[in-house]
Design an enzyme around this catalytic site. Structure first.
Site, PDB file in Angstrom:
ATOM      1  CB  SER A 130       2.607  -0.040  -4.327  1.00  0.00           C
ATOM      2  OG  SER A 130       3.807   0.136  -5.054  1.00  0.00           O
ATOM      3  CE1 TYR A 143       5.220  -1.418   0.083  1.00  0.00           C
ATOM      4  CE2 TYR A 143       6.115  -1.061  -2.120  1.00  0.00           C
ATOM      5  CZ  TYR A 143       5.273  -0.677  -1.091  1.00  0.00           C
ATOM      6  OH  TYR A 143       4.487   0.450  -1.237  1.00  0.00           O
TER       7      TYR A 143
END
Length: 245
Positions: A130, A143
């Site tokens: 990501s 995250y």
């Protein structure tokens, strides 16, 4: 011989879209995830093989690897985000879940299938990370940390495999609208999940990311796409352009 591609987290979103696209490209696809009912429907649709798999469980991964006679491509897509708490209010269990799925899940799968990937003579490990791996934001520390760890694993693996017949690629998407990512992150709060995309014209779709993954996997054997960052036109770094109503 037809190449075999394993796709984890294939029951929905980017994983399912990737499985469909790789089947179109001529791969024999093995779709793997925890939700077997969804996998069976996808496998029937694209002519794939379905396998129930928990990437956080090394025994589950080992049993899965034993069922594969060979493997040419591994797409480590299983992962995700849970929560938006600050560091001060962090949910430790949520952090643990994110680390185990994004980092240890990638490690378990890669370690188990690497001998087969090397033996194939033209293996490829592709990790879906990501932009959160390198662009940090308030409420995203868990995250951010997990995806940073997965990205670091990817870069080290590439160095360690230098000279072996295995390519290593990282695909790092920005804002992607799928049916579950934000819903899971906000623990089922559909209203909060919808606000993530509010006013953003044409966020990326799972098919957009699958297209990038397929492109990287189908380059000639001597061409390694180290890292591919993909964002919608409406996104630059952490900044999103939102249309006013």
């Amino acid at each position: 011989m037809t190449k075999t591609a394993v796709v984890t987290g294939a029951s929905s979103g980017i994983g399912a879209a990737t499985a469909r696209r790789l089947a179109q490209e001529g791969f024999q696809v093995v779709v793997a995830a925890r939700r077997r009912d969804r996998l069976d429907a996808l496998a029937d649709e694209i002519g794939a093989r379905a396998a129930a798999l928990d990437v956080t469980d090394s025994a589950s991964v080992a049993a899965f690897a034993d069922t594969l006679p060979h493997c040419d491509v591994l797409v480590n897509n299983a992962g995700g985000a849970v929560g938006m708490e600050t560091v001060a209010e962090a949910d430790v269990d949520a952090w643990r879940t994110m680390y185990e799925t994004n980092v240890l899940g990638t490690l378990h799968m890669t370690k188990a299938l690497l001998p087969k990937l090397i033996a194939s003579g033209d293996g490829h490990v592709l990790n879906v990370t990501s932009t959160a791996a390198r662009l940090y934001y308030e409420g995203g520390a868990g995250y951010n940390a997990a995806k940073s760890g997965q990205a670091a694993l990817t870069e080290v693996l590439r160095v360690e495999l230098l000279g072996q017949p295995v390519r290593v690629t990282e695909v790092a998407p920005g804002l992607v609208r799928t049916e579950e990512f934000s819903l899971v992150r906000y623990r089922g709060d559909a209203e909060r999940a919808a606000k993530v995309y509010e006013g953003v014209v044409d966020p990326l779709s799972a098919d957009d990311v699958a297209d990038c993954i397929a492109w990287a996997l189908t380059r000639p054997a001597h061409v390694n796409i180290d890292q591919l960052v993909v964002r919608p036109r409406a996104q630059a770094g952490r900044k999103l352009h939102r249309e006013s109503r």
